[in-house]
Enzyme design. Structure first.
Site, PDB file in Angstrom:
ATOM      1  N   GLN A 147       0.829  -1.206   0.000  1.00 39.85           N
ATOM      2  CA  GLN A 147       0.000   0.000   0.000  1.00 39.85           C
ATOM      3  C   GLN A 147       0.867   1.262   0.000  1.00 39.85           C
ATOM      4  O   GLN A 147       0.359   2.355  -0.200  1.00 39.85           O
ATOM      5  CB  GLN A 147      -0.949   0.009   1.209  1.00 39.85           C
ATOM      6  CG  GLN A 147      -2.095  -0.995   1.079  1.00 39.85           C
ATOM      7  CD  GLN A 147      -3.084  -0.972   2.226  1.00 39.85           C
ATOM      8  OE1 GLN A 147      -3.311  -1.995   2.850  1.00 39.85           O
ATOM      9  NE2 GLN A 147      -3.694   0.168   2.513  1.00 39.85           N
ATOM     10  N   ARG A 179      -9.546  -0.287   7.365  1.00 36.39           N
ATOM     11  CA  ARG A 179     -10.495   0.602   6.708  1.00 36.39           C
ATOM     12  C   ARG A 179     -10.839   1.835   7.543  1.00 36.39           C
ATOM     13  O   ARG A 179     -12.008   2.198   7.718  1.00 36.39           O
ATOM     14  CB  ARG A 179     -11.767  -0.141   6.330  1.00 36.39           C
ATOM     15  CG  ARG A 179     -12.475   0.621   5.205  1.00 36.39           C
ATOM     16  CD  ARG A 179     -13.417  -0.189   4.409  1.00 36.39           C
ATOM     17  NE  ARG A 179     -13.879   0.616   3.295  1.00 36.39           N
ATOM     18  CZ  ARG A 179     -14.331   0.107   2.165  1.00 36.39           C
ATOM     19  NH1 ARG A 179     -14.364  -1.188   1.996  1.00 36.39           N
ATOM     20  NH2 ARG A 179     -14.743   0.898   1.214  1.00 36.39           N
ATOM     21  N   CYS A 180      -9.796   2.454   8.082  1.00 39.69           N
ATOM     22  CA  CYS A 180     -10.016   3.715   8.772  1.00 39.69           C
ATOM     23  C   CYS A 180      -8.697   4.434   8.871  1.00 39.69           C
ATOM     24  O   CYS A 180      -7.652   3.844   8.686  1.00 39.69           O
ATOM     25  CB  CYS A 180     -10.586   3.501  10.171  1.00 39.69           C
ATOM     26  SG  CYS A 180      -9.488   2.645  11.300  1.00 39.69           S
ATOM     27  N   GLU A 231     -13.223   5.341   3.917  1.00 37.42           N
ATOM     28  CA  GLU A 231     -13.246   4.706   5.226  1.00 37.42           C
ATOM     29  C   GLU A 231     -14.398   5.180   6.103  1.00 37.42           C
ATOM     30  O   GLU A 231     -14.742   4.537   7.085  1.00 37.42           O
ATOM     31  CB  GLU A 231     -11.896   4.961   5.896  1.00 37.42           C
ATOM     32  CG  GLU A 231     -10.789   4.310   5.070  1.00 37.42           C
ATOM     33  CD  GLU A 231      -9.391   4.719   5.461  1.00 37.42           C
ATOM     34  OE1 GLU A 231      -9.237   5.823   6.002  1.00 37.42           O
ATOM     35  OE2 GLU A 231      -8.466   3.940   5.231  1.00 37.42           O
TER      36      GLU A 231
END
Lengths: 164, 809
Positions: free
Chosen positions: B240, B387-388, B763
């Site tokens: 990522q 996912r945040c 997110e």
């Protein structure tokens, strides 16, 4: 290591013949031996469906089928569903309705959906959700996948009617 | 001539720029099985590496025998810590300032830990080799509970204590105990204590935000290829943050950075899992150097769930104080954070608990204090933001539960309690008690819109009737109304306070306009399904007036892309998206000079209009961007260099603060514990909207991952440190059958400091969704005395809640 077996199969219309250990898994055969990398590996326990192919007319998870079990079979993968110039209606619909994000589940998802629509050309939303429950998507939340499959079904039914 | 008759609206439409639901350019390859993920990469002579992993959660290793493994046909090498030690690679630095064993160095600290790396001709030979490696373990006492760990005499990390057994200082200061990692504080402790002690009403709650895992459908993996002739290392992988990986690989291997090329190919979902640096990457690189051949390493699902990148595992204790009328006066939060055997959390360096200090949420809370204690246990390392943005899910869950608990204490409606405490529109930019400056927001408008859309009063009336019916024995189903209002903090971040291993968290975009009026833009980020190739072209189209369809977006190759810190924490649009707009503006500035030259007027006498520069007051005199692009390459223009290129490195002045209002309506069968989601309404405000279709898709996906976490997904351990949820049989991933249809809605409050006003959205639905689902479950049981129960609310736990409240008669 086991004695190698003589295997024959037809994959996306092409005859294949090779020697393989019976423990070799079909997903490995497809991806490593035959360079068909559309089907993916997500779990290796039959849960996620990223490896879904059509084997002798049925949706199967290629990660838990031994190549020995697939001897003499006919297999279709995402690569066998359409061509760049003549896409399968599901391939069109998934793009049109944003039915994918990272794309990793997509080949298995579309391959499964082709069988679903063969089995039931006009499914309700509930039937789509039940019929696709063997394929996990982590990105889309399924809403647009359901939409894509519905749209493809309508498209395919309309084309069929027009042809009749 | 055609241009002259074309309406402005048509010209805007042709660009497919901002605000357009442009279909994704990525989809052609994905729908035809032609994606190129890391496991699709095949190189001549490529070998396959895989790990021998520890079956024990805590054990000393007294011997490793690799002789039998080396005799297995197809096995070429087996690496252990002893082989890596001379290279200084048996340990590696973590993103959190700690260090982590690459291969077990004398002991193991969690089940599944990497003990030896078997390199073989293919996966089957590697698996055979793994079976043949003999490892002798001597079991040690296992600590899986952080509170017990802090009291235990057992020293988990001998390398972090001095000769007397006293804890050495850690990366974030003094440590209280040999199993303690750090204490991190924000806010004013004394004032907060005073405010709470003097308050009219105080509500308290202990809550455990369980350990879970991002579990993207594609696991982590890499292919390392050391070209000994040219001295170049190429590393493909599920990264990522490819540039950061390049720098880390250079720092720990000693290979000069220009000799390392890191490539992130297509990535099958990330959700935070693929931010960190894992032993598999290091071992693959070493194995490629040792064998002289490319080496591939791909996790299987069990490896993935058991070893790389857990999320959450926060034990939170809260106190919230208010007046009798419900005006919040203070907030106190203490977190005991279980970081596992090594502190490998992926957070900006100065933030060992991420942005947990956003835990005052969307409310105007004058005084607050937060304290986080990180603790070693015998669990896997990680601590990524699933996912945040960094620990924001934990923060929002905490405050949204505290609001509910306070509403119960006040005997007040939770929607009203939120409403009277929201930060007001005119207070922005708003400095929160724990230090962050919120950029913009209009919470009341969003809340009213949401409550109206779901007919909130009607729902409460229906719920009251249901309770009557339940008590009268007419139904066994309760109805829960879940509310959440969240404010995220994303887009890390300003270099002044955000870095990872010293690398400032700016991002970048480089644009090259081709002579015929098409373009390529490269960014420092990397898409994992977000559709960057589609949306970044839209930002550019609006900025430079060339159609999005004529702009290629490329990411993930460190040899060609400008340096950037990658994609996670919803930072791509806030940071790289800003860089894209700024680079586009540089292109436009040069184009303006070229246009003025071609039109034979002064630079200031032309202005940009959609896809062209026009002479002010004479719109019939213009040069299109396509014409200008060609002129840039074929004319000698005095004082202007040929070509049309630009690069921008964008250091954001602030984070962005997306927000949203969610409502979930749920029916719960008290006898089976099965929740049925009847309705889910999600209003998101992510500022300027780039592609509504993609935003909606992100919301659907984020909500579904929220549903998973709230209603069943967890990484659970037994007392021996065995992972109980290591396969998809036990680890809950929702299927199409369990997931509802979502209703999406929006308001638009642009970010005042972002060049196009965008805030990021990927997110938000997860951050806001988890408390919303959880609050729905808890709300159903509120009339029967429930104050708080911990997630995940799987069927058994819901049944147990009903049972404990005496609802089974």
């Amino acid at each position: 290591m086991g004695k190698k077996m003589h295997i024959q199969m037809t994959v996306n219309g092409k005859a294949e013949e090779f020697l393989a250990e019976p423990r070799e898994l079909l997903i490995y055969t497809l991806r490593e031996r035959l360079n068909i990398t559309g089907p993916h590996i997500g779990c290796e326990t039959s849960h996620c469906g990223a490896c879904t192919v059509t084997l002798n007319g049925k949706s199967v998870k290629a990660c838990t089928v031994f190549v020995a079990q697939a001897d003499g079979s006919e297999i279709t993968t995402i690569e066998g569903l359409g061509t760049p110039d003549a896409l399968h209606p599901l391939q069109v619909a998934f793009k049109e309705h944003h039915g994918l994000q990272c794309g990793y589940c997509t080949p298995g998802m579309i391959t499964r959906a082709t069988k679903l629509l063969e089995e039931n050309p006009n499914p309700t939303e509930e039937e789509i959700r039940f019929g696709m429950a063997g394929n996990i998507c982590r990105c889309t939340g399924y809403q647009n996948i359901v939409k894509s499959i519905k749209a493809a079904a309508a498209e395919m039914n309309a084309a069929k009617e027009a042809a009749e | 001539m055609k241009d002259e008759v074309e309406s402005r609206e048509d010209r805007v439409g042709k660009l497919k720029g901002l605000g357009c639901s442009r279909k994704r350019v990525e989809d052609a390859r994905f729908t035809q099985g032609k994606g190129n993920y890391v496991d699709d990469i095949k190189l001549d002579g490529m070998l396959f590496g895989d790990f021998v992993r520890s079956p024990y959660a805590h054990a000393r290793i007294t011997g490793i025998n690799i002789d039998a493994a080396l005799k297995v046909p197809g096995v070429l090498a087996v690496l252990t810590a002893k082989d890596l030690e001379p290279l200084g690679l048996h340990w590696m630095p973590t993103l959190a300032g700690d260090r982590q064993m690459v291969l077990a160095d004398g002991k193991v600290l969690f089940q599944g830990q990497e003990v030896a790396f078997v390199v073989a001709e293919d996966r089957y030979a590697a698996a055979d080799g793994i079976e043949a490696v003999e490892v002798e373990y001597e079991e040690l006492p296992v600590l899986v509970n952080p509170f017990e760990s802090l009291k235990s005499d057992v020293v988990l990390r001998e390398d972090t204590v001095d000769e007397d057994g006293a804890p050495k200082d850690g990366a974030h200061g003094p440590r209280k105990h040999h199993n303690h990692i750090f204490t991190w504080e924000a806010g004013d402790r004394d004032t907060t204590e005073q405010v709470i002690s003097e308050a009219e009403v105080v509500a308290e709650s202990d809550m455990y935000y369980h350990r879970t895992h991002p579990c993207p459908l594609e696991t982590c993996g890499c292919v390392a290829s050391m070209d000994k002739v040219n001295g170049k290392l190429t590393l493909w992988g599920t990264f990522q943050a490819p540039h950061a990986i390049r720098t880390v690989v250079s720092l720990i291997s000693g290979i000069e950075e220009h000799n390392i090329r890191v490539i992130s190919p297509d990535i099958g979902g990330g959700f935070g899992n693929k931010v960190g640096a894992y032993p598999g990457y290091v071992c693959s690189v070493v194995a490629s150097i040792v064998t002289g051949k490319p080496v591939k390493w791909i996790e299987d699902r069990m490896d993935n769930l058991m070893t790389t990148a857990f999320a959450r595992d926060y034990h939170m204790t809260g106190r919230i104080s208010a007046t009798k009328d419900g005006k919040i006066t203070g907030l106190h939060c203490h977190v005991t954070a279980d970081h596992g055997g090594f502190d490998a959390c992926a957070d900006p360096t100065k933030f060992p608990a991420g942005f947990m200090n956003i835990c005052t949420g969307s409310y105007d809370i004058p005084t607050a204090f937060l304290e986080v204690d990180g603790v070693y246990t015998n669990k896997a390392p990680g601590g990524v933001s699933y996912r945040c943005s960094f620990r924001v899910t934990e923060a929002v869950y905490f405050i949204e539960r505290m609001i509910e608990v306070l509403a119960i204490k006040l005997n007040m409606d939770a929607a009203e309690l939120r409403r009277i405490n929201f930060i007001r529109k005119e207070q922005f930019p708003y400095t929160a008690a724990l230090g962050w400056e919120y950029d913009s927001g209009d919470y009341h408008t969003a809340w009213e819109k949401a409550l109206k859309a779901v007919d909130y009063e009607g729902l409460r009336a229906e719920q009251a009737q249901r309770i009557e019916d339940f008590k009268a024995g007419k139904t066994r189903k309760l109805m829960g109304i879940g509310l959440s209002f969240f404010t995220e903090i994303v887009g890390a971040g300003p270099v002044k306070n955000c870095d990872i291993l010293g690398l400032g968290m700016f991002d970048s975009c480089e644009i090259r306009i081709h002579p015929t009026g098409s373009a390529i833009a490269r960014l420092g980020t990397i898409s994992q399904g977000q559709g960057h190739a589609t949306t970044f072209a839209q930002i550019l189209a609006s900025e430079i007036g060339l159609p999005a369809d004529s702009i290629t977006i490329e990411e993930g190759d460190t040899d060609t892309a400008p340096y950037g810190l990658g994609t996670y924490g919803s930072r791509s649009t806030p940071v790289a998206g800003a860089a894209t707009a700024m680079a586009g503006r540089k292109i436009r500035a040069k184009a303006q000079m070229i246009a003025a030259y071609l039109l034979e007027v002064h630079d200031d006498d032309v202005e940009f209009d959609v896809d062209r520069f026009v002479v002010k007051g004479a719109p019939e005199r213009f040069k299109t961007m396509k014409e200008i692009a060609f002129a840039a390459y074929n004319q000698a223009i005095p004082g202007i260099e040929p070509g049309l290129e630009a690069v921008s490195y964008y250091d954001p002045p602030n984070m962005t603060y997306p927000f949203g209002a969610y409502v979930c309506v749920m029916d719960i069968d008290v006898d089976t514990g099965v929740p049925e989601i009847r309705r889910f309404y999600a209003l998101d405000d992510c500022g300027t909207r780039i592609n509504p279709m993609i935003i909606e898709g992100q919301v659907h996906g984020g909500l579904t991952e929220a549903l998973a976490v709230a209603l069943g997904q967890e990484i659970a351990y037994d007392d021996m440190g065995n992972v109980k949820t290591g396969t998809l049989m036990d680890f809950f991933l929702p299927t199409a059958w369990e997931v509802p249809n979502y209703e999406t809605d929006h308001t638009v409050t642009p970010s005042p400091h972002h060049p196009i006003g965008a805030k990021g959205v990927g997110e938000s639905p997860h951050v806001g969704g988890v408390p919303c689902f959880s609050n729905a479950v808890q709300d159903a049981f509120r009339p029967f005395g429930n104050v708080h129960t911990n997630m995940p609310h799987d069927h058994w736990r819901i049944w147990k809640t009903a049972h404990d409240l005496g609802l089974h008669g």
